[in-house]
Structures are given as structure tokens and as C-alpha cells.
Design a protein around this motif. Structure first.
Motif, PDB file in Angstrom:
ATOM      1  N   VAL A 117       3.591   6.227   1.578  1.00  0.00           N
ATOM      2  CA  VAL A 117       3.974   7.295   0.661  1.00  0.00           C
ATOM      3  C   VAL A 117       5.461   7.307   0.392  1.00  0.00           C
ATOM      4  O   VAL A 117       6.516   6.980   1.220  1.00  0.00           O
ATOM      5  CB  VAL A 117       3.959   8.829   1.872  1.00  0.00           C
ATOM      6  CG1 VAL A 117       4.177   9.862   0.905  1.00  0.00           C
ATOM      7  CG2 VAL A 117       2.277   8.721   2.158  1.00  0.00           C
ATOM      8  N   ILE A 163      -1.426  10.458  -6.304  1.00  0.00           N
ATOM      9  CA  ILE A 163      -2.292   9.690  -5.276  1.00  0.00           C
ATOM     10  C   ILE A 163      -2.704   8.425  -6.343  1.00  0.00           C
ATOM     11  O   ILE A 163      -3.569   8.947  -7.117  1.00  0.00           O
ATOM     12  CB  ILE A 163      -3.102  10.315  -4.478  1.00  0.00           C
ATOM     13  CG1 ILE A 163      -2.288  11.590  -3.645  1.00  0.00           C
ATOM     14  CG2 ILE A 163      -4.035   9.542  -3.749  1.00  0.00           C
ATOM     15  CD1 ILE A 163      -3.468  12.411  -3.009  1.00  0.00           C
ATOM     16  N   ASN A 166      -3.987   3.841  -1.940  1.00  0.00           N
ATOM     17  CA  ASN A 166      -2.928   4.202  -0.684  1.00  0.00           C
ATOM     18  C   ASN A 166      -1.810   4.286  -1.251  1.00  0.00           C
ATOM     19  O   ASN A 166      -0.997   4.112  -0.111  1.00  0.00           O
ATOM     20  CB  ASN A 166      -3.388   3.154   0.310  1.00  0.00           C
ATOM     21  CG  ASN A 166      -3.136   1.677  -0.294  1.00  0.00           C
ATOM     22  OD1 ASN A 166      -2.639   1.481  -1.412  1.00  0.00           O
ATOM     23  ND2 ASN A 166      -3.224   0.818   0.912  1.00  0.00           N
ATOM     24  N   MET A 168       1.160   7.127  -2.438  1.00  0.00           N
ATOM     25  CA  MET A 168       1.324   8.281  -2.938  1.00  0.00           C
ATOM     26  C   MET A 168       2.930   8.661  -3.117  1.00  0.00           C
ATOM     27  O   MET A 168       3.826   7.989  -2.645  1.00  0.00           O
ATOM     28  CB  MET A 168       0.748   9.228  -1.720  1.00  0.00           C
ATOM     29  CG  MET A 168      -0.796   9.104  -1.295  1.00  0.00           C
ATOM     30  SD  MET A 168      -1.408   9.596   0.120  1.00  0.00           S
ATOM     31  CE  MET A 168      -0.961   8.028   0.997  1.00  0.00           C
ATOM     32  N   LEU A 179       1.602  17.655  -1.299  1.00  0.00           N
ATOM     33  CA  LEU A 179       0.738  16.478  -0.833  1.00  0.00           C
ATOM     34  C   LEU A 179       0.235  16.412   0.511  1.00  0.00           C
ATOM     35  O   LEU A 179      -0.824  16.066   0.787  1.00  0.00           O
ATOM     36  CB  LEU A 179       1.798  15.183  -0.914  1.00  0.00           C
ATOM     37  CG  LEU A 179       1.219  13.972  -0.691  1.00  0.00           C
ATOM     38  CD1 LEU A 179       0.143  13.429  -1.537  1.00  0.00           C
ATOM     39  CD2 LEU A 179       2.425  12.921  -0.694  1.00  0.00           C
ATOM     40  N   ASP A 208      -1.884  17.540  -8.166  1.00  0.00           N
ATOM     41  CA  ASP A 208      -1.349  16.396  -8.585  1.00  0.00           C
ATOM     42  C   ASP A 208      -1.638  16.727 -10.184  1.00  0.00           C
ATOM     43  O   ASP A 208      -0.941  16.018 -11.169  1.00  0.00           O
ATOM     44  CB  ASP A 208      -1.960  15.203  -8.404  1.00  0.00           C
ATOM     45  CG  ASP A 208      -3.372  15.298  -8.638  1.00  0.00           C
ATOM     46  OD1 ASP A 208      -4.247  15.979  -8.842  1.00  0.00           O
ATOM     47  OD2 ASP A 208      -3.847  13.952  -8.356  1.00  0.00           O
TER      48      ASP A 208
END
Length: 333
Positions: A117, A163, A166, A168, A179, A208
Motif C-alpha cells: 500500500v 486497488i 495486490n 493499493m 481504503l 475508488d
């Protein structure tokens, strides 16, 4: 209020999910605190430790955030556990904070395939490490111009968060809440996520699909549909500016009517307003990238460096070259 009245039935026997918050120098406190508080509140609601976290950084002891508050770290850039989620916390001077050591560590850890992230400006670090090629990302609106110029292989979004598999990213500020509420909802269900939002007095959860900046009418304080349409067209066409006559034609007005509209509501001509938008982008690029002044001029719709310099000096009372020089001189060693 009891912490144990609602426990997700699917999560009872799972080991805690650990988040590794990597705090970059000058990281934004709000983005970091918003994210970690969501995890804390989810644990409180469950009455158990479903989430754990550690604070990580290049220095093994402390890091300073953008408010000049010093935060104590738990670990340095060491090898992480297999199921960890990495959360990069960016902020000011992200290029400087993205060191070779950090990039090497991030690439090594990314080979394990963990969720990664990027908060606030940390999408820059992820892209610099080559982790966002061909993927969708967002970054704080102030850094969008420079990001787009440097990473054309990344699909840049203006959303509050993205997103993509995997990977973000968030736009900074309170978008961390949006999020992390989504992640909590995926883990524990909508009821837990909504409870966390209520605890934070956060009554407008974004997705999003929501953009990070205020609408044009809200930003300029004027609700005139044709004026908003023209400004949106201007903002979307900085590199190749559209003439006032074509802008007017596209919204069904004469050039004179468009002039009157801008004078009435914004106290400037369409040409002047457009110029200010282009110069604002130019200043962002000068401050945030290593692009040459010539390339900055071209990216902002100026046919020659001399014309760009003349317009820049008239608006900011300094030249593009001096602007960049002063930034270098002020940058801390």
C-alpha cells in the motif's frame, strides 16, 4: 460501549494480520494516523487483536514526519514475515525520501508477493521501484503532474484510492480511511467497517470511483454549468491549449459571451485564467521533477523557453531557472 458484541464468524481462529508501516522521512501524519486508527478501532470492536502493526524505517530508531514530530520506530529495513502487508507512508519531498536503500529493500520484499500500500505520495516510491508498471495508481493531486510526466507506464487515476491486484495507493489525507475501511469490510464485513467509520465520525465513506479534488463549482465558488465545462476543458488540455473561440463554441457561446462570463465570475479573461493554470502546472513540475526548463515549457503549452520565462516572471516575479535554483539551495542536506 462493549467491544465484544459483534465478532465476525469467519475470522475467529485466524492469526492476526500484520501491517508493516514504513515511515518515509517527512511522511504525512494524517494519512498514517488515519490508517492505523482504523485497525485499532476494528480490534476494539472485535474485542481481540485481529490486526497488529509495527513501525519500520531506514533509521532503526526514529523518523520525523511533516509536522516535525519525531516517531519512534520498532525496526529498520529488515526481512519481513511471509504474510505481512507493507504500507509505505509518504509525504513531503518524496523524491528525496525514496533512497536507493529503500528501493532495493522494497524490490526484494516485493518478490514475495505481499500486498503493498502507498499512502499520500508513496505511489511515487512504488513506481520508482518498478512495482506499478501497467497498473492503476493514484497520488496526491499536487503531485499528479510530475508523476504523469515521469511514469507514463502507470495508469494514473484522480480517485481517492486505487486497488489493482495486490497494489493499493491513496491520495493522502483522509483517503487512508476510505481504503482501510474497504480492507476491513473485505476482512470482517460491512458492519464492522461501518462501526469503525461511526467511531471516527466519518459519515461519507468514499469508494475508488470518487475523485480527490472538489468539483470545479465548489473550488471556484461559482455554480455556472457552462463556466465549469470550460474550466474542465482547460484543465484537461494544458499541453495543447484550446483557443477561447473553440472553447466558447464547444459550450454553445460566442467568444464575447465567454469573455463576459469569466469577467463577471472570475474577474479575469479566459486567456488569463488558462495561463494561470498552465503556469501552476509548470511550477509543480519545476519543484517536483528534474525535467529541463525547456521540457517543462513544452509540457505546459509554451512554444519557446523565452516566452515561458517571460510569462513565468510576470506571474511569479522570478524566472523558472531561479525558481529551481532557489529550491535546490533551500533543500536540506
Amino acid at each position: 460501549m462493549s467491544n465484544t458484541s459483534a465478532i465476525a464468524p469467519t475470522a475467529g481462529n485466524k492469526a492476526p494480520r500484520r501491517f508493516v508501516f514504513v515511515l518515509l522521512e517527512n511522511f504525512t501524519m494524517l494519512s498514517f494516523a488515519s490508517a492505523i486508527d482504523c485497525l485499532r478501532l476494528a480490534n476494539r470492536r472485535l474485542g481481540r487483536e485481529h490486526y497488529t502493526w509495527i513501525l519500520c524505517g531506514e533509521d532503526t530508531e526514529t523518523v520525523t514526519c511533516s509536522t516535525q514530530t519525531t516517531i519512534k520506530l520498532d525496526v529498520g529495513l529488515e526481512e519481513l514475515k511471509r504474510d505481512d502487508t507493507i504500507v509505505l507512508c509518504g509525504g513531503l519531498e518524496i523524491q528525496k525520501a525514496t533512497t536507493k536503500r529503500l528501493l532495493n529493500w522494497l524490490r526484494r520484499e516485493a518478490r514475495r508477493g505481499p500486498p503493498i500500500v502507498g499512502l499520500c505520495t508513496a505511489a511515487y516510491t512504488m513506481a520508482k521501484a518498478g512495482l506499478m508498471d501497467g497498473k492503476r495508481a493514484t497520488i496526491h493531486w499536487e503531485n499528479q503532474d510530475s508523476f504523469a510526466e515521469e511514469f507514463d507506464e502507470v495508469e494514473l487515476s484522480k480517485a481517492v484510492f486505487t486497488i489493482d491486484g495486490n497494489r493499493m495507493t491513496t491520495a493522502g489525507g483522509t483517503s487512508s480511511i476510505d481504503l482501510f475501511l474497504k480492507l476491513i469490510a473485505q476482512d470482517l464485513g460491512e458492519d464492522i467497517a461501518n462501526w469503525v467509520a461511526d467511531q471516527q465520525i466519518y459519515n461519507s465513506i468514499r469508494t475508488d470511483q470518487d475523485t480527490q479534488r472538489l468539483s470545479v463549482p465548489t473550488r471556484i465558488g461559482v455554480r455556472h454549468p457552462k463556466l465549469s465545462m470550460v474550466i474542465q476543458m482547460m484543465e484537461a488540455n494544458i499541453e495543447e491549449p484550446i483557443s477561447p473561440s473553440l472553447l466558447a463554441k464547444d459550450v454553445g457561446m460566442s467568444t464575447r459571451q465567454l469573455e463576459r462570463l469569466f469577467r463577471r465570475y472570475l474577474n479575469r479573461s479566459p486567456k488569463r485564467y488558462y495561463m494561470e493554470l498552465r503556469l501552476q502546472k509548470a511550477r509543480n513540475l519545476l519543484m517536483q521533477t528534474d525535467m529541463s526548463v525547456i521540457n517543462v515549457a513544452l509540457a505546459c503549452g509554451f512554444a519557446s523557453p523565452s516566452h515561458f520565462s517571460k510569462c513565468y516572471r510576470a506571474h511569479y516575479e522570478t524566472t523558472p531557472y531561479r525558481e529551481r535554483g532557489s529550491q535546490s539551495a533551500q533543500a536540506p542536506a
